[in-house]
Design an enzyme around this catalytic site. Structure first.
Site, PDB file in Angstrom:
ATOM      1  CG  HIS A 116      62.874  76.886  85.602  1.00  0.00           C
ATOM      2  ND1 HIS A 116      63.816  76.545  86.210  1.00  0.00           N
ATOM      3  CD2 HIS A 116      61.627  76.953  85.958  1.00  0.00           C
ATOM      4  CE1 HIS A 116      63.378  75.663  87.631  1.00  0.00           C
ATOM      5  NE2 HIS A 116      61.754  75.303  87.156  1.00  0.00           N
ATOM      6  CG  ASP A 129      65.194  78.717  96.726  1.00  0.00           C
ATOM      7  OD1 ASP A 129      64.758  79.238  96.665  1.00  0.00           O
ATOM      8  OD2 ASP A 129      66.454  78.267  95.765  1.00  0.00           O
ATOM      9  NE  ARG A 188      58.434  78.504  99.739  1.00  0.00           N
ATOM     10  CZ  ARG A 188      58.928  78.388  97.554  1.00  0.00           C
ATOM     11  NH1 ARG A 188      60.120  78.902  97.252  1.00  0.00           N
ATOM     12  NH2 ARG A 188      57.664  78.402  97.190  1.00  0.00           N
ATOM     13  CB  SER A 206      61.977  79.919  94.616  1.00  0.00           C
ATOM     14  OG  SER A 206      63.125  78.680  95.061  1.00  0.00           O
ATOM     15  CE  LYS A 245      66.278  77.781  92.588  1.00  0.00           C
ATOM     16  NZ  LYS A 245      65.839  76.771  93.056  1.00  0.00           N
TER      17      LYS A 245
END
Ligand code: URA
Length: 438
Positions: A94, A173, A180, A195, A199
């Site tokens: 990620h 989320d 947000r 967050s 995931k």
């Protein structure tokens, strides 16, 4: 009394506002009640702001992440087996988002070419950083949406999958991130970490490498913030049983020489063919090493960029999702070249400005339902640290929609600097954080 009357959102908001700590039970209730609408958006906004201002403890962040995972489905790849019946560990990456960050494209097939399955569930771009799916959709026929069964089959047979993350993963989320976004509460390290990690953990990967960007074009502008985000995420992954490591990497200038969609695919294919810009190759290899190491494979990933194995894996991955890897990529209708006004060393080329320019040319979207242009983007002809001569092309802007060129040029105002001499740019990878560093 039902589970949803157990707490009062106002008590939780007051407790966090005053610097208190929420219990695991309170957090589970809150996330559940927010997801089903019992806790209103305005209450969750106040709580998110209290978290942004007061922070959360490691235990709170872990419970918050767990509650978000529990709001949806969890994928499970534990059925993937090698020929001898042993379990194949999956590895994923990620990135916190950067300009010209196409690394997922060469990385997933490269790692898969060593027998490590890579379930890379990705998103679309919003704002100045591009989306992996948008880039791949510039390949004729390529399909982003797969069923869970298709993902499993492709992991088993091809090894690499880059596809859309289904809406079943961490739905809490999804709702909270949208809130947000409009309440000035994105920039909270505990909320960003939970967050992202909710995931990734729900996705069911065994190993995860995080590319945490720092610098002018990144979410985290300072090295200290990037370190804190990286440590928080490594701790969350480790606590959840995912072998997690993080690299902190510079994002002051775009990665590689392209920012956009088709242009980034083209550059990724150059890397898979053993060429491509040095920084893209360096980061691809650094992340691949981490993924292979976490999955228990001791190998030099560079070999497969030069012997064609990574390219074979890329072609199989694209074909498995309906794409034609040999098909020419779309070309833009209009282009405009920006030249250097003087001779010297390119001392700076600002990532954020180039990202905004690519976005305004049509490569990105302002709202999540907007379409993107496959051929829109920016090609760079020099990197910081290189010599340039007056009149030589510096950037080429491409789009299907000519009026966008002037808007992109406006975004590039003051984006670069040419000086007599310049320091060599800082190293790309500035730190590595593992569970042992926590
Ligand atoms: N990306 C995410 O998925 N969540 C955040 O909060 C920030 C970036």
């Amino acid at each position: 009394m039902t589970a949803h009357d157990q707490h009062d959102a106002v008590d939780l908001i007051r407790a966090k506002r005053d610097g208190g700590t929420l219990t695991g039970e309170q957090i589970s209730w809150l996330i559940r009640a927010y997801t089903d609408g019992t806790v209103a958006d305005e209450q969750m906004s106040a709580l998110a702001m209290a978290v942004l201002l007061r922070g959360m403890s490691r235990a709170e962040i872990s419970q918050w992440t767990g509650a978000m995972i529990a709001s949806g489905e969890r994928m499970d790849f534990s059925g993937l087996r090698a020929a001898d019946g042993t379990r194949r560990l999956t590895a994923d990456k990620h990135s916190t988002g950067g300009v010209g960050d196409k690394i997922t494209l060469p990385l997933a097939p490269l790692v898969a070419s060593f027998g490590v399955p890579v379930p890379q569930l990705s998103g679309r771009g919003l704002g100045h950083t591009g989306g992996t799916l948008d880039k791949l959709e510039s390949i004729p026929g390529w399909r982003a949406h797969l069923t869970n069964e298709e993902i499993n089959d492709q992991l088993d047979q091809v090894g690499a999958v880059i596809c859309a993350a289904g809406s079943g993963l961490a739905p809490a989320d999804k709702k909270l991130y949208a809130l947000r976004d409009v309440t000035g509460t994105v920039e909270s390290i505990p909320l960003i970490a939970s967050s992202i990690m909710s995931k990734k953990i729900a996705e069911g990967t065994d190993a995860l490498v995080l590319d945490v960007k720092t610098g002018a074009g990144a979410f985290m502008k300072t090295r200290d913030d990037a370190q804190e985000l990286a440590r928080t995420m490594v701790a969350l992954g480790t606590d959840a049983g995912v072998r997690t490591t993080a690299l902190i990497t510079r994002m002051d200038t775009p990665l590689g020489l392209t920012a956009g969609n088709a242009v980034e695919v083209e550059e990724s294919v150059e890397v898979l063919a053993g060429g491509g810009p040095a920084d893209v190759v360096e980061l691809t290899l650094a992340l691949a090493r981490e993924m292979l190491l976490s999955a228990g494979v001791d190998a030099d990933p560079a070999e497969h960029l030069f012997n064609g194995r990574a390219m074979d894996s890329w072609k199989q991955m694209i074909r498995a999702q309906g794409g034609d890897p040999e098909s020419p990529l779309p070309q833009a209708k209009h282009s405009h070249t920006v030249t250097a006004s003087e001779s010297g060393v390119l001392a700076r080329l600002d990532a954020y400005s180039v990202g905004v320019a690519a976005w305004r040319l049509g490569a990105g979207r302002a709202r999540k339902e907007d379409p993107v242009q496959a051929a829109a983007g920016v090609r760079m002809h020099a990197k910081p640290g290189q010599r340039v001569t007056a009149g030589q092309p510096l950037l080429t802007l491409t789009t299907d929609d000519e009026p966008r060129i002037a808007r992109a040029e406006a975004a590039l105002e003051g984006a670069w600097e040419i000086t007599g001499t310049a320091d060599q740019p800082e190293p790309l990878v500035t730190a590595r954080i593992t569970a042992a560093d926590l």
